[in-house]
Design an enzyme around this catalytic site. Sequence first.
Site, short mmCIF file in Angstrom:
data_model
loop_
_atom_site.label_atom_id
_atom_site.label_comp_id
_atom_site.label_asym_id
_atom_site.label_seq_id
_atom_site.Cartn_x
_atom_site.Cartn_y
_atom_site.Cartn_z
N HIS A 60 4.41 6.26 2.75
CA HIS A 60 4.28 7.48 3.54
C HIS A 60 5.10 7.39 4.82
O HIS A 60 5.53 8.42 5.36
CB HIS A 60 2.82 7.73 3.89
CG HIS A 60 2.00 8.24 2.75
ND1 HIS A 60 2.29 9.42 2.09
CD2 HIS A 60 0.89 7.74 2.14
CE1 HIS A 60 1.39 9.63 1.14
NE2 HIS A 60 0.54 8.62 1.15
N SER A 91 0.47 3.79 1.75
CA SER A 91 0.63 4.30 3.12
C SER A 91 1.96 3.88 3.73
O SER A 91 2.53 4.60 4.56
CB SER A 91 -0.53 3.84 4.00
OG SER A 91 -1.74 4.41 3.58
N CYS A 133 0.83 -1.19 0.00
CA CYS A 133 0.00 0.00 0.00
C CYS A 133 0.88 1.26 0.00
O CYS A 133 1.98 1.25 0.54
CB CYS A 133 -0.92 -0.02 1.22
SG CYS A 133 -2.08 1.35 1.30
N CYS A 178 -6.96 -3.42 3.64
CA CYS A 178 -6.97 -1.95 3.64
C CYS A 178 -7.45 -1.36 2.33
O CYS A 178 -8.47 -0.70 2.27
CB CYS A 178 -5.58 -1.42 3.98
SG CYS A 178 -5.42 0.38 3.83
N HIS A 194 0.89 -3.15 6.43
CA HIS A 194 -0.38 -3.16 7.18
C HIS A 194 -1.49 -3.86 6.41
O HIS A 194 -2.63 -3.84 6.83
CB HIS A 194 -0.80 -1.74 7.54
CG HIS A 194 -1.17 -0.89 6.35
ND1 HIS A 194 -0.22 -0.34 5.52
CD2 HIS A 194 -2.37 -0.53 5.86
CE1 HIS A 194 -0.83 0.33 4.56
NE2 HIS A 194 -2.13 0.22 4.74
#
Length: 372
Positions: free
Chosen positions: A45, A42, A40, A167, A61
């Site tokens: 990030h 994220s 992902c 997610c 995650h």
Amino acid sequence: MKTKAAVMWELNQPWVVEEIELDPPKAGEVLVRWHTAGMCHSDDHLRTGDMGAGTPIVGGHEGAGVIEAVGPGVTTLAEGDHVICTFMPSCGQCRWCASGRSNLCDLGANLMMGYGVDGTPRFHARGQDCSAICFLGTFSEYAVLHERSVVKIDEDIPMDVAALVSCGVPTGYGSAVHTAKVGPGETVVVVGAGGVGMNAIQGARIAGAERIVAVDPVAGKRDSSKLFGATHTAAGFDEATALVRDLTQGVMADAAIITIGVVRGEEHIAPTMALVSKGGRVVVTGVTPVFDADVKLSLFDLTIFQKELRGSLFGACNARADLPVLFCLYRSGQLKLDELITHRYPLGEINTGYADMLAGRNIRGVIVHDVG
């Protein structure tokens, strides 16, 4: 025990794959052997500092695997269960869970910091404590996580597609269905056709939208978006504005969902607000760097045209209610999951996978762990 994991030691540096130490599960926790992990945005990030996380930290995650052991007091899971994780746990008791908003569960306040409910880590690397994103760490072959962060799945669901339902799939789907509240016959714009955006497109299609416009500068993603339900595409805001105006005879879209990998308040909010009609809804799902505070938009439109600007975490989904529904939609052919996976990588090629994502070559990459 020892486990191989991808660890971020410094911001803006590559992931380091190495052997680290993992503690056994404590009360209310389970040991999972991950089979697959979704890549992902994220997690990138984390690397860039957009999420404000500290180091060292184990990434990942999104994940699917098998329960290897359970700690004291665990009652909802057993050794051998096939599971996926959810980055937002749900205790079922706090105000938010009790009111049907488990994606805002108070239990997430601690776990989002990367440590257990008791405030301590389970990973250790190079003699230091090591956190894990959302207290999950699917970029490790094994991880210990809280029972409330795990959802049991049926064994017929393939592990690679199951990981994405941790997610990216519910975040995009729920942004359309729950937050934008897309209805039959509506016109919807999805800005950003990546791993989350494709699922926002699917959510809008399943909700009955008549016209779905995918906006993305990458031609390959615009082409792929049609497979997931986009009826029209545009390369940027100017093209999208003219297209939506023409499609709706000047009324504009009922809803727009921003699923860009890095959302900028001054660059993306105002032009997206301009895409929606009077009473239109704009949903911000993509992540903005934690310290960005500037937003450009017309406050006049908010009042005079009654437009709405909404945030969406995990697509406002309830993991234990919505994820089984998503798997039902997958089985019936309404939700495309296999088609989301562009490439599969061994853990040692994680940096290659993220380079492919950032270059626009992937809808979604998946790490396949060596499970023997």
